[in-house]
Design an enzyme around this catalytic site. Structure first.
Site, short mmCIF file in Angstrom:
data_model
loop_
_atom_site.label_atom_id
_atom_site.label_comp_id
_atom_site.label_asym_id
_atom_site.label_seq_id
_atom_site.Cartn_x
_atom_site.Cartn_y
_atom_site.Cartn_z
CE LYS A 119 -2.94 1.62 5.39
NZ LYS A 119 -3.04 1.11 4.02
CB SER B 57 -0.95 0.00 1.20
OG SER B 57 -0.21 0.15 2.37
#
Ligand code: ADP
Length: 807
Positions: free
Chosen positions: A730, A687
């Protein structure tokens, strides 16, 4: 050699239990009327009487055929009438004889006897040898048989004549009547000597064995007597010292308890068997300790009794969950749903709850609250680092120091068969050659199998079906699939600053103040001070460090109070944002301030790790070279993922080379060094893709990247941005790090709906579909970054290596 010459008539005395030999003198007690008569007859005549043994000693009136025909002609040397009418006679054997004929049998036996004359035998070496061996055997016999006086041997050994010698020796031996009779009937002296020798040897052998056995028996008896004596003495000493025989009384105690314990039948039988064994062992022996431990384990375990009664009031459960925890709306709802199903079905057939989230988000304490709301006992077992199946299932008793596995140990701790059983860190379970602990766990979690869970140590089926198992984990992908299949995963992503403040105020502070005895002294901690702790002293998804820092604060306050006032009249302390540094020291983290200025080749990425979301900086440097790649900072296993991301990134950059104003073969002249800190090792896939591209482009163009932007997303070769996982975590990390803007993949838009508004508060979220957009947002440039078309020649010199102008 023998020859029959003369016959004589004489009275006959049948003998019981004795065989007379020639030259033998023996006292006889005579009671039978016939026999007395026979003796009287002999006394009146020439004193000669035939002495003959009857075959069956118990026969009082033996018939003629019950009497051996070979006997001895003897004389009555003395006769004595005893007061009771019986007679004692001393008879002396003279010669062998054989009954020819019974003459009279009415008053007494009168027989015609043919006298057997015996030859003296000739002197020969063989005869001498025979004589010597008979004497030797006789000597041995005398030694073993105490009944024969020692001097007999010297008399016997003086006899020269073989016939006489054999008769004399035979008369002393303690042989069976038949054997003696056989010797008597053997007329030939040499033959008789041989037989005698044989029989004597047999006899000596038997006597020797008898003696050996006798000795052994005596020794054994002495030993056991000695032991008995010593143990009795020990008992007496113990009694004197006031100790009782512990083991014995313990066994009795256990036996008494056994009745009320309510063990399953076969387990009870088992215990009884072991107790029986125990009673027979010396109490101090190692084996007894092993058996004793086993019995103790069985007795300490709950087997059939539920010591708590389930309370399944959903309203009450809700208020307990609220009482113990702030926020966590989603997990609480799921728990209440789960409990509702239980109230309706009574049985736990459903999946096992598994709380997944970073440390310190309240997984354990949620499980505790479930136990509290149900009125059940709570036990916790940590599975972190368990690699051996026997840690779950126990060791067999044959191993020294064997113990039951963690499950049974937990049950003992619970003391009831229906606790809430927390399996902590189920994602940290290992597996190796010692067997697979997961499969053992599966057995206890599976409602089909767990009513007869088998522990190697306990060796009996144990019922786990009443237990409510709950698991916790930091991440899901290391949990074995078979286990995941049986679990209902409830994710707890972490807390926002606001939530942390509330938790600190409502729960942690009160708890710690009480624990440190500061109820009177610590008048308050300002919200600003708590925020300061959250921001500058901790950086985590949960509240574990926060709790620790608050504990530290309380400790310092306690010391201050104790020192200044000597602990007597307590001073009051109030902690504020201003004086917090005095208690907790220099802040560990920066907050709010962008750490550095916007930089070339450094990008803020977002990663999802075991401890929650994380901000991390990806740095790229470009040096003159030949198109090489270096990745540093990550572990070897992360390196490949990183390199792949970097290669995809490079492909994209090359495809956009012209628009970016890069030389066509710029990549052949440079080496690219990517440094990603450990946290960047993507647990959820590559990611960091878009962050790497941005860093590379920034470094190539020597244009800085906005420091207040954080980004996450996977990238395709053509620059499309692909969705990622761990969105909530996140965004939380970005919020914590005071990031202004977060770039997220367009395709994650639908997931954003699940992210609570308070998590998104304060961060601007921009969805991006393509890398071009990312670069536009992140890289600071006066002119549009991607020119629609630039000839390679015009763009020449755009990269730093050529040394010509930039910007
Ligand atoms: P985990 O098991 O997830 O690692 P714990 O359950 O041990 O974390 O929680 C750590 C501490 O934080 C405990 O003292 C717990 O009471 C507290 N805590 C965590 N979340 C909350 C919450 N939402 N409300 C109140 N206290 C909380």
């Amino acid at each position: 050699m023998s020859s029959e010459k003369i016959s004589k008539d004489m009275p006959m005395l049948p003998l019981r239990d004795v065989v007379m030999f020639p030259h033998m003198v023996a006292p006889l007690f005579v009671g039978r009327a016939r026999s007395i008569k026979a003796i009287e007859e002999a006394e009146n005549a020439d004193k000669e009487i035939f002495l003959c043994t009857q075959m069956d000693a118990s026969e009082n009136e033996p018939k003629t055929e019950d009497i051996y025909s070979t006997g001895v002609i003897g004389t009555v040397a003395q006769m004595l009438r005893l007061p009771d009418g019986t007679v004692k006679v001393l008879v002396e054997g003279k010669k062998r004889g054989r009954i020819e004929q019974y003459i009279e049998t009415s008053d007494f036996y009168k027989v015609r006897v043919s006298v057997i004359e015996e030859s003296r035998g000739t002197e020969s070496v063989e005869g001498d040898a025979l004589r010597r061996s008979v004497l030797k055997a006789f000597e041995g016999y005398i030694k073993l048989n105490r009944k024969i006086p020692g001097e007999v041997f010297s008399t016997v050994s003086a006899i020269e004549d073989m016939g006489r010698l054999s008769d004399t020796v035979a008369s002393h031996l303690n042989l069976k009547i038949t054997d003696k009779q056989e010797l008597l009937e053997t007329g030939d002296p040499e033959e008789r000597m041989k037989k005698l020798h044989e029989k004597m040897q047999e006899e000596v052998e038997i006597l020797e064995i008898e003696k050996r056995i006798g000795k052994r028996v005596r020794r054994q008896m002495e030993k056991s007597q000695r032991e008995y004596y010593l143990t009795e003495q020990m008992k007496a000493i113990q009694k004197e010292l006031g100790e009782k025989d512990d083991m014995k009384s313990d066994v009795q105690e256990i036996e008494a308890k056994l009745k009320d314990k309510g063990l399953p039948k076969e387990v009870e039988e088992r215990v009884k068997k072991e107790l029986k064994k125990l009673k027979m062992m010396p109490s101090m022996s190692a084996e007894a300790t092993v058996v004793r431990n086993y019995v103790d384990w069985i007795m300490d375990l709950p087997w059939t009794k539920e010591h708590t009664k389930d309370r399944l009031d959903i309203k009450e459960a809700r208020s307990i969950l609220e009482e113990d925890h702030y926020g966590l709306r989603d997990p609480k709802d799921r728990i209440l749903e789960y409990l509702s199903v239980r109230t309706l079905t009574e049985k736990i057939r459903g999946p096992i709850l598994c709380f997944v989230g970073p440390p310190g988000v309240g997984k354990t304490s949620l499980a505790k609250s479930i136990a509290r709301s149900m009125g059940r006992k709570f036990v916790r077992v940590s599975l972190g680092g368990v690699r051996d199946e026997s840690e779950i299932r126990g060791h067999r008793r044959t191993y020294i120091g064997a113990l039951p596995g963690k499950i049974i140990q937990g049950m003992k701790k619970a003391g009831t068969i229906n606790p809430v059983f927390l399996l902590d860190e189920i994602d940290k379970l290992g597996m190796d050659f010692r067997g697979d602990p997961a499969s053992a766990l599966l057995e206890c979690l599976d409602p089909e199998q767990n009513s007869n869970f088998n522990d190697h140590y306990i060796e009996a089926d144990y019922d786990l079906s009443k237990v409510l198992f709950i698991a916790t984990a930091n991440i899901t992908h290391t949990i074995p699939w078979a286990l995941q299949d049986r679990m209902e995963i409830i994710r707890i992503p972490g807390y926002t600053e606001d939530e942390k403040l509330h938790i600190a105020k409502k729960f942690l502070l009160g708890k710690q103040t009480k624990e440190h005895g500061l109820e009177d002294s610590l008048t308050g901690v300002a919200d600003t001070a708590l925020l300061e702790i959250i921001r500058r002293y901790t950086r985590e998804a949960g509240v574990r460090t926060l709790e620790r820092e608050i504990a530290k604060l309380c400790r310092k306050v306690a010391r201050k109070v104790a020192e200044t006032e000597g602990g007597k009249s307590r001073s009051k302390v109030r902690v504020t944002a201003k004086n917090i540094g005095g208690y907790l020291g220099v802040p560990k983290f920066k907050h709010g301030e962008i750490e550095e200025d916007d930089q070339i080749g450094a990008v803020t990425g977002l990663a999802w790790t075991e401890v929650g979301g994380e901000l991390l900086t990806i740095e790229v440097t470009i040096v003159p070279g030949k198109g090489g790649f270096t990745v540093t900072g990550v572990k070897p296993e992360g390196e490949n993922v990183m390199k792949e991301s970097a290669r995809a990134a490079m492909s994209y950059v090359r495809s956009r080379g012209a628009q970016l104003g890069l030389d066509r073969d710029f990549y052949q002249m440079v080496d690219i060094h990517i440094h990603a800190p450990e946290g960047a090792t993507p647990k959820d896939g590559p990611s960091a893709g878009i962050a790497i591209v941005t860093a590379i482009v920034s470094a190539l163009l020597k244009k800085p990247v906005r420091r207040d932007i954080a980004m996450t997303g996977e990238i395709t070769l053509r620059g499309r941005v692909l969705p990622i996982g761990g969105l909530k975590e996140k965004i939380l990390a970005a919020q914590r790090g005071k990031v202004k803007t977060v770039l997220l993949p367009q395709e994650n838009e639908k997931d954003l709906e699940d992210v609570p508004a308070e998590v998104k508060k304060g961060v601007e979220i921009k969805l991006v579909e393509h890398m071009d957009k990312v670069l536009e947002e992140a890289i600071i440039s006066d002119e549009p970054l991607l020119k629609s078309f630039v000839s390679p020649f015009e763009a020449k010199g755009a990269i730093g290596v050529s040394g010509t102008k930039m910007n």
